[in-house]
Design an enzyme around this catalytic site. Structure first.
Site, PDB file in Angstrom:
ATOM      1  N   ARG B 126       0.546  -1.311   0.008  1.00  0.00           N
ATOM      2  CA  ARG B 126       0.093   0.085   0.346  1.00  0.00           C
ATOM      3  C   ARG B 126       0.695   1.362  -0.439  1.00  0.00           C
ATOM      4  NH1 ARG B 126      -2.712  -2.803   3.809  1.00  0.00           N
ATOM      5  NH2 ARG B 126      -4.735  -3.829   2.924  1.00  0.00           N
ATOM      6  N   LYS B 148       1.717  11.352 -10.433  1.00  0.00           N
ATOM      7  CA  LYS B 148       0.689  10.520 -11.657  1.00  0.00           C
ATOM      8  C   LYS B 148       1.860   9.333 -11.610  1.00  0.00           C
ATOM      9  CE  LYS B 148      -2.972  13.826 -13.700  1.00  0.00           C
ATOM     10  NZ  LYS B 148      -3.203  13.773 -14.852  1.00  0.00           N
ATOM     11  N   GLU B 190       6.399  18.705 -24.730  1.00  0.00           N
ATOM     12  CA  GLU B 190       5.666  19.549 -23.057  1.00  0.00           C
ATOM     13  C   GLU B 190       6.636  20.623 -22.723  1.00  0.00           C
ATOM     14  OE1 GLU B 190       3.504  17.595 -21.882  1.00  0.00           O
ATOM     15  OE2 GLU B 190       3.681  15.661 -22.985  1.00  0.00           O
ATOM     16  N   LYS B 231       5.862  23.191 -13.690  1.00  0.00           N
ATOM     17  CA  LYS B 231       4.515  22.055 -13.484  1.00  0.00           C
ATOM     18  C   LYS B 231       4.218  21.753 -11.880  1.00  0.00           C
ATOM     19  CE  LYS B 231       3.520  16.756 -13.215  1.00  0.00           C
ATOM     20  NZ  LYS B 231       3.290  15.826 -14.496  1.00  0.00           N
ATOM     21  N   GLU B 241      -6.012  16.340  -9.437  1.00  0.00           N
ATOM     22  CA  GLU B 241      -6.553  17.417 -10.330  1.00  0.00           C
ATOM     23  C   GLU B 241      -8.175  17.586 -10.456  1.00  0.00           C
ATOM     24  OE1 GLU B 241      -4.711  15.175 -13.352  1.00  0.00           O
ATOM     25  OE2 GLU B 241      -6.401  16.414 -15.719  1.00  0.00           O
ATOM     26  N   ARG B 245      -5.552  22.179 -12.418  1.00  0.00           N
ATOM     27  CA  ARG B 245      -3.996  20.704 -12.893  1.00  0.00           C
ATOM     28  C   ARG B 245      -4.557  20.824 -14.620  1.00  0.00           C
ATOM     29  NH1 ARG B 245      -0.604  15.649  -9.444  1.00  0.00           N
ATOM     30  NH2 ARG B 245       0.217  15.465 -11.381  1.00  0.00           N
ATOM     31  N   ASN B 249      -3.659  20.145 -19.121  1.00  0.00           N
ATOM     32  CA  ASN B 249      -3.925  18.625 -20.707  1.00  0.00           C
ATOM     33  C   ASN B 249      -3.762  19.309 -22.030  1.00  0.00           C
ATOM     34  OD1 ASN B 249      -3.381  16.519 -18.859  1.00  0.00           O
ATOM     35  ND2 ASN B 249      -6.086  16.919 -18.143  1.00  0.00           N
ATOM     36  N   HIS B 252      -3.027  17.916 -25.052  1.00  0.00           N
ATOM     37  CA  HIS B 252      -3.421  15.817 -25.175  1.00  0.00           C
ATOM     38  C   HIS B 252      -4.348  15.782 -25.359  1.00  0.00           C
ATOM     39  CE1 HIS B 252       0.874  16.815 -22.617  1.00  0.00           C
ATOM     40  NE2 HIS B 252       0.023  15.646 -23.031  1.00  0.00           N
ATOM     41  N   HIS B 256      -3.840  12.827 -27.387  1.00  0.00           N
ATOM     42  CA  HIS B 256      -4.417  11.628 -27.536  1.00  0.00           C
ATOM     43  C   HIS B 256      -4.657  10.581 -27.623  1.00  0.00           C
ATOM     44  CE1 HIS B 256      -3.173  12.320 -22.181  1.00  0.00           C
ATOM     45  NE2 HIS B 256      -2.624  11.614 -23.123  1.00  0.00           N
ATOM     46  N   HIS B 271       4.536  10.124 -27.824  1.00  0.00           N
ATOM     47  CA  HIS B 271       3.179  11.100 -27.217  1.00  0.00           C
ATOM     48  C   HIS B 271       4.087  12.832 -27.247  1.00  0.00           C
ATOM     49  CE1 HIS B 271       1.177  12.317 -23.598  1.00  0.00           C
ATOM     50  NE2 HIS B 271       2.234  12.796 -23.437  1.00  0.00           N
TER      51      HIS B 271
HETATM   52  N1  LIG Z   1       2.998  11.148 -15.232  1.00  0.00           N
HETATM   53  C1  LIG Z   1       2.334  11.836 -15.472  1.00  0.00           C
HETATM   54  O1  LIG Z   1       2.521  13.011 -15.328  1.00  0.00           O
HETATM   55  C2  LIG Z   1       2.969  11.711 -17.768  1.00  0.00           C
HETATM   56  C3  LIG Z   1       3.018  13.305 -17.841  1.00  0.00           C
HETATM   57  C4  LIG Z   1       3.231  12.851 -19.498  1.00  0.00           C
HETATM   58  C5  LIG Z   1       3.627  11.587 -20.088  1.00  0.00           C
HETATM   59  N2  LIG Z   1       3.861  10.644 -19.182  1.00  0.00           N
HETATM   60  C6  LIG Z   1       3.698   9.469 -19.858  1.00  0.00           C
HETATM   61  O2  LIG Z   1       5.407   9.239 -20.119  1.00  0.00           O
HETATM   62  C7  LIG Z   1       4.948   8.516 -21.262  1.00  0.00           C
HETATM   63  C8  LIG Z   1       5.742   9.313 -22.299  1.00  0.00           C
HETATM   64  O3  LIG Z   1       7.327   9.113 -21.686  1.00  0.00           O
HETATM   65  P1  LIG Z   1       8.417   9.275 -22.414  1.00  0.00           P
HETATM   66  O4  LIG Z   1       8.416   9.610 -24.109  1.00  0.00           O
HETATM   67  O5  LIG Z   1       9.986   9.593 -22.021  1.00  0.00           O
HETATM   68  O6  LIG Z   1       8.321   7.077 -23.387  1.00  0.00           O
HETATM   69  P2  LIG Z   1       9.804   6.520 -22.697  1.00  0.00           P
HETATM   70  O7  LIG Z   1      10.213   5.953 -21.624  1.00  0.00           O
HETATM   71  O8  LIG Z   1       8.685   5.563 -24.056  1.00  0.00           O
HETATM   72  O9  LIG Z   1      11.096   6.816 -22.966  1.00  0.00           O
HETATM   73  C9  LIG Z   1      11.011   7.436 -24.907  1.00  0.00           C
HETATM   74  C10 LIG Z   1      12.139   6.656 -25.364  1.00  0.00           C
HETATM   75  O10 LIG Z   1      13.541   6.585 -25.006  1.00  0.00           O
HETATM   76  C11 LIG Z   1      14.313   5.762 -24.726  1.00  0.00           C
HETATM   77  N3  LIG Z   1      14.985   6.625 -23.203  1.00  0.00           N
HETATM   78  C12 LIG Z   1      14.766   7.418 -22.653  1.00  0.00           C
HETATM   79  N4  LIG Z   1      16.132   7.814 -21.676  1.00  0.00           N
HETATM   80  C13 LIG Z   1      16.994   7.415 -22.748  1.00  0.00           C
HETATM   81  C14 LIG Z   1      18.852   7.667 -22.474  1.00  0.00           C
HETATM   82  N5  LIG Z   1      19.085   8.696 -21.747  1.00  0.00           N
HETATM   83  N6  LIG Z   1      19.070   7.600 -23.744  1.00  0.00           N
HETATM   84  C15 LIG Z   1      18.321   6.290 -24.594  1.00  0.00           C
HETATM   85  N7  LIG Z   1      17.631   6.441 -24.898  1.00  0.00           N
HETATM   86  C16 LIG Z   1      16.972   6.750 -24.001  1.00  0.00           C
HETATM   87  C17 LIG Z   1      13.827   5.166 -24.366  1.00  0.00           C
HETATM   88  O11 LIG Z   1      13.829   3.612 -23.790  1.00  0.00           O
HETATM   89  C18 LIG Z   1      12.282   5.090 -24.666  1.00  0.00           C
HETATM   90  O12 LIG Z   1      12.312   4.149 -25.981  1.00  0.00           O
HETATM   91  C19 LIG Z   1       3.738   8.505 -22.349  1.00  0.00           C
HETATM   92  O13 LIG Z   1       3.804   6.625 -21.540  1.00  0.00           O
HETATM   93  C20 LIG Z   1       2.688   8.946 -21.103  1.00  0.00           C
HETATM   94  O14 LIG Z   1       1.874   8.944 -21.148  1.00  0.00           O
HETATM   95  C21 LIG Z   1       3.549  10.954 -18.150  1.00  0.00           C
HETATM   96 ZN   LIG Z   2       2.286  14.851 -21.799  1.00  0.00          ZN
END
Ligand SMILES: NC(=O)c1ccc[n+]([C@@H]2O[C@H](COP(=O)([O-])OP(=O)(O)OC[C@H]3O[C@@H](n4cnc5c(N)ncnc54)[C@H](O)[C@@H]3O)[C@@H](O)[C@H]2O)c1
Ligand SMILES: [Zn+2]
Ligand SMILES: NC(=O)c1ccc[n+]([C@@H]2O[C@H](COP(=O)([O-])OP(=O)(O)OC[C@H]3O[C@@H](n4cnc5c(N)ncnc54)[C@H](O)[C@@H]3O)[C@@H](O)[C@H]2O)c1
Ligand SMILES: [Zn+2]
Lengths: 373, 373
Positions: B126, B148, B190, B231, B241, B245, B249, B252, B256, B271
């Site tokens: 938990r 999140k 972003e 942020k 949210e 917050r 989006n 988004h 999405h 993304h």
């Molecule tokens: N929790 C939140 O508030 C929030 C906000 C925005 C996005 N997200 C989520 O984040 C995700 C997208 O994040 P992302 O764009 O980082 O995607 P990701 O984690 O898939 O990373 C993108 C790619 O880059 C590679 N990578 C990452 N760091 C690297 C590095 N230093 N060197 C080489 N390769 C590297 C990864 O292996 C992957 O192939 C989505 O799932 C989205 O829903 C969450």
């Molecule tokens: Zn995003």
């Protein structure tokens, strides 16, 4: 209807909520929800046993009171339902019904359904509204109150979950009439637990009045209400279990190990029975450590036996593993730091405390003794 | 080492934490964690790409600083990893390593790993401690901050998860040097978002200095820090949210829908690229509704194009579904109440707002136009 309803408040600031206790509550659930959660739509989660007796009453009660039932998920009964795969089923059904964060998941069932549905409501859209309609005595006095939700892992019980408080608890004392007597007794163990933790007068009252609690009527309602007050007090003091809340685990360290040792087979042992034996063992162990009088341990054993609960290892049908193996079950989800364990022990009836330095060797020796006789 | 490190605090009362931003942080992670979370043991969760470049540096850094690494879970890279089945794998690995609530899950990776590992840390026992080590630009400026966490459902992205704040975020600006340029650009979308929401001066600064941000050095650190401040402000105002917050989006809703329409195929769209197109569309849509000047929409489009980001539907390789289908994707996880939708719209650069009554018919007409041209 002019049924007597007792209200107990769980004082958690902006997460505060009421527990309503009394007969006829599920038939009036629609009015109650419309007044407290206006505009809510719901998904009902239940199990097959409970559905057979109470689903239509609840569904009609909700719809008559203007609450739309967008989905009903009926799962197999039993502890094994608290699994990742059923969690996924419930989550999917809620999403399929397009419920939003201010819509509610309604858990109609015992602790299994409450824990599972509560967990699902805690993770769909990062938390949606949740209403507990506990139908077992255990769920009414324990699991439906306090916001602990979760499922089991192959590595131990309740290891996966969230804290997610309900918006309302409807403890309909009438639905307990269909509960198998064995389950009623199991729930009674948790009820008595509050007396043993810190309410010696309540334990003494139960020793005198337990037959009326089993029979139903006002004594039952009053006992449930007192248990809910006791639990609400602890939860308000320590919502996230960083301290005092651990007292609620009285009897549970031994109890969980026994559940694991019987492979969660409810033919052999249900949760509350494990807790009954666990509480008796915790008192006997405390006596052995010269913390409490053996007379208090005997008083606990006598009362559990009187109501028809198992109270010693020999009461479990079938073979048990040896002391070492039981000890492994006790430590499997715990850190044994420098050979010492945390246990809930007692100085006497209603004087439980958290002991952080119980020597592993003492536990092992005690288990050997308990298995022997 | 005397590297420049900027600290941004996320002000959430007893859940407050620091974001450290600068070069060389993962090599020093052990010292940092030992000082802030004394006695913690950790499980590292990462993906194959990131592991190849940075896992050994982090592991050595932790162990050299006296932090025991009890487990390492390396998962396939990509959005599909945010699934129930990988969640279960991570949870199981954490339990197998016998980590407790005050031990930490360390997410080493982009947003996918951060969301998944954060969710796992939120549900094991938990809720256990959690440290974000974001390695993509998107994760450093967005997903690692604010608590999140979650996974995807077949019914939509991020529909299952919890709010669970990290205890610390280590945004090592040096690890971005191994990030593929396409991912860097996606994260930049972003970053620019914060300017468009409510920091017009930051957007203007980016229009001038974006090349330095891409090149690395102090401009990059400063841009990441400013994004984290933006942020952190929003999150501190509205952790769960229920209001403001939602401004985050921006871009988004369209984004999405485009990710869904391209079946989350990262060859076609990642993304941040979806967000880039979504932000351009949100500005253009606002202009069409006479809320903002078309000049502002053009300014956004020009900047996105300048940095090499996609900004219009035609920039997505392969076929897109028609307007009706795209509209379905937009509404699939939303309630369309009386034909109106909630959108983040704008009155101009840095003047975004939450619009709760956007007519479905306008959205549909706009999508047709956007697909046509
Ligand atoms: N929790 C939140 O508030 C929030 C906000 C925005 C996005 N997200 C989520 O984040 C995700 C997208 O994040 P992302 O764009 O980082 O995607 P990701 O984690 O898939 O990373 C993108 C790619 O880059 C590679 N990578 C990452 N760091 C690297 C590095 N230093 N060197 C080489 N390769 C590297 C990864 O292996 C992957 O192939 C989505 O799932 C989205 O829903 C969450
Ligand atoms: Zn995003
Ligand atoms: N969340 C908490 O704080 C907390 C506290 C204590 C126990 N628990 C959990 O609760 C579970 C045990 O709860 P339980 O004993 O209610 O188990 P349960 O939900 O399995 O119910 C016991 C049995 O009684 C049946 N039943 C329930 N209500 C009935 C009714 N009115 N009529 C006929 N049959 C009925 C059920 O179908 C089941 O077969 C365990 O999983 C335990 O871990 C949770
Ligand atoms: Zn119990």
């Amino acid at each position: 209807m002019n049924d007597k309803t007792v209200t107990v408040e769980v004082g958690l600031g902006d997460r505060a909520y009421d527990i309503l206790i009394g007969p006829g509550l599920i038939a009036r659930a629609g009015e109650t929800l419309s007044a407290r959660l206006p505009g809510t739509r719901v998904a009902i989660v239940t199990d097959e046993n409970v559905a057979a007796h109470h689903l239509e009453t609840l569904r009609d009660g909700l719809e008559r009171g203007g609450v739309a039932v967008a989905a009903v998920v009926t799962l197999p009964a039993g502890e094994k339902t608290k699994s990742f795969s059923h969690l996924q089923d419930v989550v999917d059904a809620i999403l399929a019904a397009k419920l939003e964060r201010r819509d509610a998941v309604v858990a109609l069932g015992g602790g299994v359904i409450g824990d599972l549905a509560g967990f699902a409501s805690g993770i769909v859209r990062r938390g949606m509204d949740f209403v507990q309609v506990p139908t077992s005595l255990l769920a009414q006095v324990d699991s439906s109150v306090g916001g602990k939700t979760g499922i089991n892992s192959a590595r131990g019980k309740n290891l996966i979950g969230v804290f997610h408080q309900p918006k309302l608890v409807l403890a309909d004392s009438g639905v307990l009439d269909t509960l198998p007597i064995r389950e009623f007794r199991a729930g009674y163990a948790e009820l008595a637990k509050y007396g043993l933790i810190d309410r010696p007068h309540f334990f003494a009252w139960l020793e005198k009045n337990w037959q009326d609690v089993f029979a139903g009527g006002d004594a039952r309602i009053e006992a449930i209400a007192e248990a809910c007050r006791a639990k609400a007090d602890v939860v308000a003091r320590d919502e996230f279990e960083t301290g005092d809340r651990a007292l609620l685990n009285l009897g549970h360290t031994f109890g969980h190990a026994l559940e694991a040792a019987t492979a969660y087979d409810s033919e052999r042992l249900v949760h509350g029975e494990g807790v009954a034996i666990g509480m008796a063992l915790a008192h006997r162990f405390s006596a052995r450590l010269n913390l409490a009088s053996p007379d208090d341990a005997a008083r606990v054993e006598t009362h559990l036996r009187a109501v028809g609960l198992p109270w010693r290892l020999a009461d479990i049908p079938g073979d048990l593993p040896g002391a070492e193996k039981l000890f492994d079950y006790i430590t499997q989800d715990k850190k044994v730091s420098r050979g010492a364990l945390t246990f809930i022990l007692t100085r006497g009836i209603g004087q439980s405390f958290i002991a952080k330095d119980v020597p592993a060797s003492e536990v092992l020796a005690f288990l050997k003794e308990a298995l022997a006789g």
